[in-house]
Motif scaffolding. Structure first.
Motif, short mmCIF file in Angstrom:
data_model
loop_
_atom_site.label_atom_id
_atom_site.label_comp_id
_atom_site.label_asym_id
_atom_site.label_seq_id
_atom_site.Cartn_x
_atom_site.Cartn_y
_atom_site.Cartn_z
N MET A 1 -6.21 -3.38 -1.68
CA MET A 1 -5.21 -4.24 -0.98
C MET A 1 -5.56 -5.66 -1.32
SD MET A 1 -2.17 -4.59 -0.24
CE MET A 1 -1.54 -3.73 0.23
N ALA A 2 -7.06 -6.08 -1.13
CA ALA A 2 -7.19 -7.28 -1.25
C ALA A 2 -7.69 -7.98 -2.96
CB ALA A 2 -8.92 -7.09 -0.96
N VAL A 3 -8.21 -6.02 -3.46
CA VAL A 3 -8.23 -7.26 -5.06
C VAL A 3 -6.47 -7.42 -5.60
CG1 VAL A 3 -8.38 -6.44 -7.51
CG2 VAL A 3 -10.21 -5.67 -5.75
N CYS A 4 -5.27 -5.77 -5.38
CA CYS A 4 -4.36 -7.01 -5.53
C CYS A 4 -3.80 -8.52 -5.46
CB CYS A 4 -2.91 -6.28 -4.74
SG CYS A 4 -1.34 -6.45 -5.05
N LEU A 5 -4.04 -8.65 -3.79
CA LEU A 5 -3.43 -9.72 -3.32
C LEU A 5 -4.18 -11.30 -3.81
CD1 LEU A 5 -3.93 -8.70 0.47
CD2 LEU A 5 -2.04 -9.03 -0.10
N LYS A 6 -5.36 -10.54 -3.40
CA LYS A 6 -6.26 -11.40 -4.97
C LYS A 6 -5.56 -12.26 -6.45
CE LYS A 6 -10.37 -13.65 -6.91
NZ LYS A 6 -12.25 -13.08 -7.19
N ASN A 7 -5.30 -11.39 -7.23
CA ASN A 7 -4.55 -10.96 -8.56
C ASN A 7 -3.12 -12.27 -8.06
OD1 ASN A 7 -7.21 -9.89 -9.57
ND2 ASN A 7 -5.77 -8.46 -9.68
N ILE A 8 -2.33 -11.37 -7.64
CA ILE A 8 -0.92 -11.85 -6.89
C ILE A 8 -0.96 -13.76 -6.83
CG2 ILE A 8 -0.49 -10.98 -4.99
CD1 ILE A 8 1.69 -10.90 -7.31
N GLY B 1 0.85 -1.34 0.24
CA GLY B 1 0.07 0.02 -0.18
C GLY B 1 1.25 1.17 -0.05
N LYS B 2 0.79 2.14 -0.90
CA LYS B 2 1.09 3.53 -1.12
C LYS B 2 1.22 4.93 -0.06
CE LYS B 2 1.42 3.73 -6.04
NZ LYS B 2 1.21 4.98 -7.04
N HIS B 3 0.28 4.14 0.61
CA HIS B 3 -0.57 4.88 2.02
C HIS B 3 0.01 4.20 3.30
CE1 HIS B 3 -1.34 7.49 -1.41
NE2 HIS B 3 -2.58 6.54 -1.67
N ASP B 4 0.54 2.69 3.39
CA ASP B 4 0.61 2.53 4.56
C ASP B 4 1.93 3.04 5.32
OD1 ASP B 4 1.32 0.19 6.29
OD2 ASP B 4 1.34 -1.57 4.76
N TYR C 1 4.10 -5.07 -6.94
CA TYR C 1 2.64 -4.19 -7.17
C TYR C 1 2.49 -3.49 -5.73
CZ TYR C 1 2.10 -7.66 -10.18
OH TYR C 1 2.02 -8.62 -11.48
N PHE C 2 2.80 -2.27 -5.99
CA PHE C 2 2.47 -0.64 -5.28
C PHE C 2 1.20 0.19 -5.95
CE2 PHE C 2 6.57 -1.63 -5.01
CZ PHE C 2 7.33 -1.13 -3.81
N VAL C 3 -0.08 -0.16 -4.61
CA VAL C 3 -1.09 0.20 -4.76
C VAL C 3 -1.52 1.25 -4.24
CG1 VAL C 3 -1.52 -2.09 -5.66
CG2 VAL C 3 -1.97 -1.38 -3.67
N GLU C 4 -2.46 2.05 -4.52
CA GLU C 4 -3.51 2.85 -3.56
C GLU C 4 -4.01 2.02 -2.78
OE1 GLU C 4 -2.75 6.10 -4.05
OE2 GLU C 4 -1.71 5.85 -5.72
N ALA C 5 -3.74 1.91 -1.32
CA ALA C 5 -4.23 0.98 -0.50
C ALA C 5 -3.12 1.78 1.01
CB ALA C 5 -4.70 0.25 -0.56
N ASN C 6 -4.41 1.25 1.81
CA ASN C 6 -3.42 1.44 3.39
C ASN C 6 -2.84 0.40 3.68
OD1 ASN C 6 -3.36 4.59 3.80
ND2 ASN C 6 -5.95 3.21 4.18
N HIS C 7 -2.20 -0.33 4.67
CA HIS C 7 -2.29 -1.61 5.33
C HIS C 7 -2.33 -2.70 5.29
CE1 HIS C 7 1.22 -3.91 8.03
NE2 HIS C 7 -0.24 -4.01 8.65
N GLU C 8 -4.06 -2.80 5.40
CA GLU C 8 -5.09 -3.88 6.19
C GLU C 8 -5.52 -4.23 4.43
OE1 GLU C 8 -5.88 -0.73 6.62
OE2 GLU C 8 -5.04 -0.49 8.84
N GLY C 9 -4.63 -5.23 4.45
CA GLY C 9 -5.65 -6.29 3.00
C GLY C 9 -7.01 -6.73 3.46
#
Length: 65
Positions: A44-51, A3-6, A31-39
């Protein structure tokens, strides 16, 4: 996925790690995404699923060969 905002694990630390691993030719995707720390963050959830799907596709393809 980072997350870029983590504020817990700042993105600049992940970027240093990615850069160091690239310098020693460790194969990775970052992958650096527009999200915070939380999965549970929707982005972030979409990024984690995709990876995870990319990982499974890669290793199931290599396993079959």
């Amino acid at each position: 996925c980072q997350g870029k905002h983590d504020n817990v694990c700042p993105a600049h630390n992940a970027r240093h790690l990615v850069d160091a691993l690239n310098q020693i030719d460790v194969p990775l995707k970052a992958y650096f995404v527009e999200a915070n720390h939380e999965g549970t963050d929707p982005v972030m959830a979409v990024c984690l699923k995709n990876i995870i799907n990319e990982f499974l596709d890669h290793y199931s393809d290599n396993h079959d060969k």
